[in-house]
Design a protein around this motif. Structure first.
Motif, PDB file in Angstrom:
ATOM      1  N   LEU A 157      57.086  44.006 -33.710  1.00  0.00           N
ATOM      2  CA  LEU A 157      55.991  43.045 -33.606  1.00  0.00           C
ATOM      3  C   LEU A 157      55.552  42.588 -34.986  1.00  0.00           C
ATOM      4  CD1 LEU A 157      53.679  45.029 -31.158  1.00  0.00           C
ATOM      5  CD2 LEU A 157      55.348  43.277 -30.542  1.00  0.00           C
ATOM      6  N   VAL A 158      55.052  41.380 -35.042  1.00  0.00           N
ATOM      7  CA  VAL A 158      54.330  40.891 -36.211  1.00  0.00           C
ATOM      8  C   VAL A 158      52.907  40.658 -35.735  1.00  0.00           C
ATOM      9  CG1 VAL A 158      54.104  39.036 -37.907  1.00  0.00           C
ATOM     10  CG2 VAL A 158      56.385  39.804 -37.193  1.00  0.00           C
ATOM     11  N   VAL A 159      51.954  41.345 -36.363  1.00  0.00           N
ATOM     12  CA  VAL A 159      50.552  41.198 -35.982  1.00  0.00           C
ATOM     13  C   VAL A 159      49.806  40.475 -37.099  1.00  0.00           C
ATOM     14  CG1 VAL A 159      50.510  43.191 -34.433  1.00  0.00           C
ATOM     15  CG2 VAL A 159      49.969  43.514 -36.846  1.00  0.00           C
ATOM     16  N   ALA A 160      48.699  39.852 -36.735  1.00  0.00           N
ATOM     17  CA  ALA A 160      47.914  39.088 -37.703  1.00  0.00           C
ATOM     18  C   ALA A 160      46.445  39.095 -37.286  1.00  0.00           C
ATOM     19  CB  ALA A 160      48.427  37.648 -37.765  1.00  0.00           C
TER      20      ALA A 160
ATOM     21  N   ARG B 291      39.955  39.628 -34.458  1.00  0.00           N
ATOM     22  CA  ARG B 291      40.813  40.525 -33.678  1.00  0.00           C
ATOM     23  C   ARG B 291      42.185  40.619 -34.314  1.00  0.00           C
ATOM     24  NH1 ARG B 291      37.788  43.628 -30.506  1.00  0.00           N
ATOM     25  NH2 ARG B 291      36.501  42.455 -29.087  1.00  0.00           N
ATOM     26  N   ILE B 292      42.951  41.617 -33.912  1.00  0.00           N
ATOM     27  CA  ILE B 292      44.337  41.756 -34.355  1.00  0.00           C
ATOM     28  C   ILE B 292      45.199  41.302 -33.181  1.00  0.00           C
ATOM     29  CG2 ILE B 292      46.152  43.315 -35.102  1.00  0.00           C
ATOM     30  CD1 ILE B 292      42.887  44.001 -36.440  1.00  0.00           C
ATOM     31  N   ILE B 293      45.992  40.273 -33.404  1.00  0.00           N
ATOM     32  CA  ILE B 293      46.792  39.717 -32.321  1.00  0.00           C
ATOM     33  C   ILE B 293      48.280  39.839 -32.632  1.00  0.00           C
ATOM     34  CG2 ILE B 293      45.016  38.054 -31.654  1.00  0.00           C
ATOM     35  CD1 ILE B 293      47.177  35.970 -32.901  1.00  0.00           C
TER      36      ILE B 293
ATOM     37  N   VAL C 292      53.069  37.157 -27.308  1.00  0.00           N
ATOM     38  CA  VAL C 292      52.408  36.496 -28.432  1.00  0.00           C
ATOM     39  C   VAL C 292      51.009  36.085 -27.980  1.00  0.00           C
ATOM     40  CG1 VAL C 292      52.444  34.445 -29.913  1.00  0.00           C
ATOM     41  CG2 VAL C 292      54.556  35.726 -29.486  1.00  0.00           C
ATOM     42  N   GLY C 293      50.021  36.417 -28.801  1.00  0.00           N
ATOM     43  CA  GLY C 293      48.623  36.112 -28.483  1.00  0.00           C
ATOM     44  C   GLY C 293      47.869  37.275 -27.881  1.00  0.00           C
TER      45      GLY C 293
ATOM     46  N   PHE D 147      46.629  47.021 -25.522  1.00  0.00           N
ATOM     47  CA  PHE D 147      46.471  45.579 -25.668  1.00  0.00           C
ATOM     48  C   PHE D 147      45.624  45.012 -24.541  1.00  0.00           C
ATOM     49  CE2 PHE D 147      50.461  46.590 -27.717  1.00  0.00           C
ATOM     50  CZ  PHE D 147      50.454  45.805 -28.869  1.00  0.00           C
ATOM     51  N   ALA D 148      45.092  43.835 -24.811  1.00  0.00           N
ATOM     52  CA  ALA D 148      44.370  43.073 -23.790  1.00  0.00           C
ATOM     53  C   ALA D 148      45.024  41.714 -23.692  1.00  0.00           C
ATOM     54  CB  ALA D 148      42.901  42.908 -24.162  1.00  0.00           C
TER      55      ALA D 148
END
Length: 122
Positions: free
Chosen positions: A39-42, A47-49, A69-70, A121-122
């Motif tokens: 994963l690439v998170v940002a 929030r961290i997505i 994604v998202g 995750f949500a």
């Protein structure tokens, strides 16, 4: 409508607030065995997505596999990531979880004993 839409004003009267319905948010847990989360998170809006998924993850698990994604990461190994949680600290939690998994896997007589990191995750 009892739901808040992006086009509606930010200020609501008390009677409007009382009529709001909470949004149903489903949480799900995933474990991540192996060397990488894929994963690439940002950081996004406090929030961290999930920004993207690696080609290896998509090839190995398919495009329907979660997280998408998202999706919002809300915890790492049951350590909550509240709104405006420091992004670098969240990434360090993820790295530490992977390092602990690797260290535990290399336990006595090479027997795999470490649990894979769990993200919520949500």
């Amino acid at each position: 409508s009892p739901y808040i839409h992006a086009s509606e004003p930010l200020f609501l009267a008390n009677d409007q607030i009382n009529k709001l319905k909470p949004l149903a948010i489903r949480l799900y847990r995933l474990t991540f065995p192996g060397r990488s989360y894929g994963l690439v998170v940002a950081p996004r809006c406090g929030r961290i997505i999930v920004q993207s998924r690696t080609e290896d993850r998509l090839t190995g698990l398919g495009s329907d596999a979660k997280p998408h994604v998202g999706d919002i990461m809300v915890a790492v190994n049951n350590h909550a990531l509240p709104l405006h949680y420091n992004f670098d600290d969240a990434v360090n939690l993820m790295k530490t979880a992977k390092l602990q998994q690797h260290a535990e896997t290399m336990g006595m007589a090479g027997v795999a004993v470490g649990a894979a990191p769990m993200l919520i995750f949500a």
